[in-house]
Design an enzyme around this catalytic site. Structure first.
Site, PDB file in Angstrom:
ATOM      1  N   SER A  48       5.687   0.413  -0.450  1.00  0.00           N
ATOM      2  CA  SER A  48       6.027   1.560   0.394  1.00  0.00           C
ATOM      3  C   SER A  48       5.890   2.823  -0.448  1.00  0.00           C
ATOM      4  O   SER A  48       6.035   2.776  -1.678  1.00  0.00           O
ATOM      5  CB  SER A  48       7.460   1.449   0.909  1.00  0.00           C
ATOM      6  OG  SER A  48       7.901   2.673   1.474  1.00  0.00           O
ATOM      7  N   TYR A  60      16.480  -0.124  -0.388  1.00  0.00           N
ATOM      8  CA  TYR A  60      15.079  -0.220   0.041  1.00  0.00           C
ATOM      9  C   TYR A  60      14.148   0.320  -1.046  1.00  0.00           C
ATOM     10  O   TYR A  60      13.140  -0.314  -1.393  1.00  0.00           O
ATOM     11  CB  TYR A  60      14.892   0.570   1.336  1.00  0.00           C
ATOM     12  CG  TYR A  60      13.518   0.417   1.948  1.00  0.00           C
ATOM     13  CD1 TYR A  60      13.198  -0.712   2.699  1.00  0.00           C
ATOM     14  CD2 TYR A  60      12.543   1.397   1.778  1.00  0.00           C
ATOM     15  CE1 TYR A  60      11.931  -0.855   3.257  1.00  0.00           C
ATOM     16  CE2 TYR A  60      11.286   1.265   2.327  1.00  0.00           C
ATOM     17  CZ  TYR A  60      10.985   0.137   3.077  1.00  0.00           C
ATOM     18  OH  TYR A  60       9.728   0.000   3.623  1.00  0.00           O
TER      19      TYR A  60
END
Length: 273
Positions: A166, A179
């Site tokens: 990501s 995350y």
């Protein structure tokens, strides 16, 4: 006459598009074998579809049994209901494929969750849970494939691992510690695996998506789209196409890399005026 010629050529083109894809095969004539984690919906489903449409043999796992069965029916891919945070369950999926297919040529570590909360309200257990789903399975599945390759009498000269990272491996918003840490781990694990797995002819790369809208794309605003230098929010298919590209035989010199697909957002300098 010219008009008829163009029409005829257009008809021929459409007919070729409608023809089934020639299966992607190795030198022995066997279809390439693909395993995708978290393939029931979103980006994972787009990846399953893309490889299925290209003629690969595809299997995937997901903890969502209902959606998994739907995706399997739509694509013809083999589905395993499994939670990737369960080491034994994930390894069992791979072992069943080894028993059934003999080997796995392509591993796509896609499964993950996006859970954000203020730092002072995030427990250690919640942090650990995110890593157990987003990061640890990348190591578990990659390691298990390496163990299998190590035992082979006749080495497979082809291998690909693609890890879904990501843009948050490099940039953050408040409350994204779990995350962001998991994606940062995937970024680093990718280049480590690329070096370790070179012995078994496996390249390892990661893809870092930016904003990819997995549903309700038509509900996005013009502002959502136009803030991107590319002029639009991303779609799951944008990521799936890169996965297919990286798995082409001639692209084995791309190794240990992280490929950002974000419409240019991480290259855009932003100041508050």
């Amino acid at each position: 006459m010219a008009d008829n010629y163009i029409e005829r050529k257009m008809e021929e083109l459409e007919a070729r598009k409608a023809m089934p894809k020639k299966p992607v095969s190795n030198r022995a004539g066997h279809k390439r074998r693909v395993f995708v984690t978290g393939g029931a919906s979103g980006i994972g489903k787009a990846i399953v579809k893309a490889f299925s449409n290209e003629g690969y043999r595809v299997a995937f796992c997901d903890r969502d049994a209902e959606r998994g069965k739907e995706t399997s029916k739509e694509t013809g891919a083999l589905f395993f209901p499994a939670d990737v945070s369960d080491k034994e369950a994930l390894e069992s999926c791979l072992q069943q494929l080894f028993d059934r297919w003999g080997d796995v040529d392509i591993l796509i570590n896609n499964a993950g969750i996006s859970e954000f909360s203020p730092l002072t309200e995030t427990t250690v257990e919640e942090f650990d849970r995110i890593l157990s789903i987003n990061l640890r399975p990348v190591f578990v599945a990659s390691r298990y494939l390496a163990l299998h390759r190590k035992q082979q009498t006749f080495p497979n000269p082809y291998g690909r691992i693609i890890n879904l990272c990501s843009t948050r491996y490099l940039m953050s918003e408040a409350g994204t510690e779990g995350y962001s840490a998991s994606k940062g781990g995937i970024y680093s694990l990718t280049h480590a695996l690329a070096v370790s797995l070179a012995e078994w002819h496996i390249t390892v790369n990661s893809i870092s998506p930016g904003w990819i809208a997995t549903h309700d794309y038509d509900q996005l605003t013009s502002q959502d789209h136009l803030q991107h230098p590319s002029g639009r929010v991303g779609r799951p298919e944008d990521i799936a196409r890169m996965c297919v590209f990286l798995c082409q035989d001639g692209n084995d010199f791309i190794n240990g890399e992280n490929i950002v697909i974000d419409g240019g957002m991480t290259k855009k300098m932003i100041y508050v005026e």
